[in-house]
Scaffold this active site. Structure first.
Site, mmCIF file in Angstrom:
data_model
loop_
_atom_site.group_PDB
_atom_site.id
_atom_site.type_symbol
_atom_site.label_atom_id
_atom_site.label_comp_id
_atom_site.label_asym_id
_atom_site.label_seq_id
_atom_site.Cartn_x
_atom_site.Cartn_y
_atom_site.Cartn_z
ATOM 1 N N HIS A 86 0.828 -1.210 0.000
ATOM 2 C CA HIS A 86 0.000 0.000 0.000
ATOM 3 C C HIS A 86 0.857 1.251 0.000
ATOM 4 C CE1 HIS A 86 0.021 1.039 4.404
ATOM 5 N NE2 HIS A 86 0.036 -0.257 4.607
ATOM 6 N N HIS B 63 2.458 3.256 13.109
ATOM 7 C CA HIS B 63 1.387 4.268 13.008
ATOM 8 C C HIS B 63 1.695 5.550 13.785
ATOM 9 C CE1 HIS B 63 -2.103 1.523 11.416
ATOM 10 N NE2 HIS B 63 -1.063 1.606 10.611
ATOM 11 N N GLU C 212 -5.434 2.068 1.972
ATOM 12 C CA GLU C 212 -5.388 0.845 2.772
ATOM 13 C C GLU C 212 -5.666 1.156 4.229
ATOM 14 O OE1 GLU C 212 -3.286 -2.380 5.184
ATOM 15 O OE2 GLU C 212 -3.167 -0.214 5.255
ATOM 16 N N GLU C 213 -5.073 2.246 4.710
ATOM 17 C CA GLU C 213 -5.182 2.559 6.139
ATOM 18 C C GLU C 213 -6.600 2.925 6.544
ATOM 19 O OE1 GLU C 213 -3.012 1.786 8.139
ATOM 20 O OE2 GLU C 213 -1.002 2.007 7.295
#
Ligand code: NAG
Ligand code: NAG
Ligand code: NAG
Ligand code: NAG
Ligand code: NAG
Ligand code: NAG
Ligand code: ZN
Length: 500
Positions: free
Chosen positions: A271, A419, A316-317
């Site tokens: 991604h 993250h 994607e996230e």
């Protein structure tokens, strides 16, 4: 006639040009492809992606200029104008998704102090400009059933008109926030469930409007407030969330070899978007740089029997939105042609594990074994792990397409910057990234040369409507938000972690 002669001269010299280009190329072998991959190349791309993040508000999240710049960068690398002999075809696939941004968040504690707080994606706004102020009502913490996960856990405290103090863990955060809202809480102060720095997650676009506003604070502060409350102190706090939602366009990027059988395609995916919290260099710049370097390396070869298609997924996230859009829009015969899918999401963690995905589909092991054998031969403690719902393989598994991939772990100790703002150029184990990229290059080459050992896609797997199921997942993802648990459970992890 003259024109014909002229044309044929042009044509024959063009053909000679192509032939000489081709003759410069070496016959593809897994060993030779692997040998072209260098740490320098992998570093250069990550340096650039990190700079793109820094120049675009610190991130490369979908719907932002940082994503557009990342996409431009990938295309600039794979197109390589000097060397463009039509070796690759590139295209993009656009889709819409609800963009969310927390413009401001703050928590003021019982003593008027400013408390470090993190927002979660798709956080609901509080009234502005003051936010919400109320007494802190501590929900019971249960090691097995979690804190605030079930309706009955909310009956012992009256949270109406108050801020619920809830511990993270055991169930999806959105489960807790929905219950908080229905019980009349003004908002939720969620405290982290480990001593590490709290990390962001998505609440899922489908929960917009259903959740109480939330601020995520540290375990230490949450515990100290809990103990003061249990000593009968009355604590008051303020939560302010200023967030916006709007539909935005984003896209997947594809790069495919011109050479190779279009009916037998080997796919690799990583991604391209990051979380908003940081530049996403391990997650998933690592997979992106690996793919760029494999693409560049392939330029030097001919004799690619099966096409290799690289996907750089968008959004994607936010809940695997780009890969679900792609898999849901494949026709059944297009899906049949994809003989294997490799997912590369977080392959350079600073203290890596060497997890290799393999599920129940017998085809998975064929591709997974190639990765495992190479990494074991290089002295790495590689192991097979099951798929979860945390990354872009989900849509491929739904279609019964044999799949695998590498994952080197997130969270402490594998990747303490998972993250977070510190997922930068300094957050990479270069040795791990190099060996994993070589494994990926090798495995892609093996299957590009011969995929006959991989059984066809299991069309009877999952359920007869597997294609429809992906489509439904996506429709909800697109228009009502991602229903798939991946949205709230996204961890990029090997195992499904249903807790965010
Ligand atoms: C192909 O090889 C010739 C002769 O070795 C060289 O001059 C030319 O630059 C090479 N072309 C490419 C595209 O590498
Ligand atoms: C995305 O939204 C725009 C504006 O509403 C619309 O024109 C476009 O067709 C949509 N794209 C897709 C792929 O649905
Ligand atoms: C965020 O909210 C706090 C609390 O209301 C306020 O003091 C601060 O100025 C706001 N920051 C921004 C960037 O709006
Ligand atoms: C909970 O507190 C609110 C506000 O103080 C009050 O109106 C409500 O009656 C209480 N509910 C219960 C069940 O005690
Ligand atoms: C808190 O209050 C409850 C009920 O009013 C009482 O039973 C308990 O002993 C008190 N606890 C402390 C630590 O003062
Ligand atoms: C296909 O999937 C079904 C359902 O999971 C399973 O029972 C069957 O054994 C699979 N067939 C093959 C060839 O893997
Ligand atoms: Zn990821």
């Amino acid at each position: 006639m003259k024109r014909f002669v002229f044309l044929s001269v042009v044509l024959s010299s063009a053909l000679k040009g192509l032939a000489s280009l081709q003759s410069n190329k070496t016959e593809l072998t897994p060993e030779k492809l692997e040998a072209v991959i260098t740490q320098e190349g992998l570093k250069r791309n990550l340096f650039e992606l990190d700079s793109i993040g820094q120049q675009n508000n610190g991130n490369r999240a979908y719907g932002t200029t940082g994503y557009a710049a990342s996409s431009d960068y990938v295309l600039s690398q794979v197109k390589d104008s000097k060397n463009d002999d039509g070796f690759f075809t590139t295209w993009t696939q656009t889709f819409n998704h609800t963009y969310e941004e927390t413009r401001n968040i703050s928590v003021t504690g019982p003593d008027g102090e400013d408390v470090p707080v993190l927002s979660l994606m798709y956080n609901n706004a509080t009234p502005l400009p003051g936010g919400v102020t109320g007494e802190l009502a501590a929900l019971p913490v249960d090691d097995v059933r979690g804190s605030g996960c079930f309706e009955d856990q909310w009956t012992s405290v009256n949270v109406t008109g108050k801020l619920a103090l809830v511990k993270r863990g055991t169930c999806a955060i959105s489960d807790k926030l929905k219950l908080a809202k229905t019980r009349g809480a003004l908002g939720v102060i969620l405290f982290h469930n480990t001593n590490s720095t709290p990390n962001a997650a998505t609440l899922g676009a489908e929960n917009i409007g259903l959740n109480a506003p939330v601020g995520l604070i540290s375990l230490q502060i949450g515990e100290s407030w809990r103990s003061r409350i249990s000593a009968n102190e009355t604590l008051t706090a303020t939560l302010l969330v200023d967030s916006i939602f709007e539909p935005r366009s984003t896209w997947n990027v594809f790069v495919e070899t011109a050479e190779g059988d279009e009916n037998n395609v080997i796919m690799l995916g990583a991604h391209l978007d990051s979380v908003q919290a940081g530049p996403g260099i391990n997650d998933d710049g690592s997979g992106v740089t690996a793919q760029i370097e494999i693409i560049k390396a392939l330029r030097g070869f001919r004799g690619i029997k099966n096409k290799i298609r690289f996907a750089f997924w968008g959004a994607e996230e936010a809940g695997l939105v780009g890969s679900l859009f792609y898999t849901s829009s494949l026709t059944s015969s297009e899906a049949d042609k994809i003989r294997f899918y490799y997912n590369y999401d977080m392959i350079g963690s600073i203290e890596p594990v060497y997890g290799i995905y393999a599920g129940d589909n017998p085809g998975d092991k064929v591709g997974a074994q190639l990765l495992l054998d190479y990494l074991v031969a290089k002295g790495k403690p590689a192991y097979f792990g099951s798929f979860g719902t945390g990354s872009d393989y989900v849509g491929f598994l739904e279609l019964g397409i044999p799949s695998s991939g590498i994952h080197t772990g997130g969270g402490v100790p594998a990747d303490p910057c998972y993250h977070l703002v510190c997922d930068t150029y300094d957050n990479i184990n270069w040795g791990a990234l190099e060996v994993n990229t070589k494994a990926a290059a090798r495995a892609a080459a093996v299957l590009a040369l011969d995929v006959s050992n991989v059984p066809p896609r299991n069309v009877t797997s999952v359920n007869p409507a597997s294609g429809r199921m992906v489509r439904e997942l996506f429709q909800e993802a697109l228009w009502e938000g991602v229903k798939v648990e991946a949205a709230s459970a996204h961890t990029c992890a090997l195992e499904t972690k249903r807790v965010v």
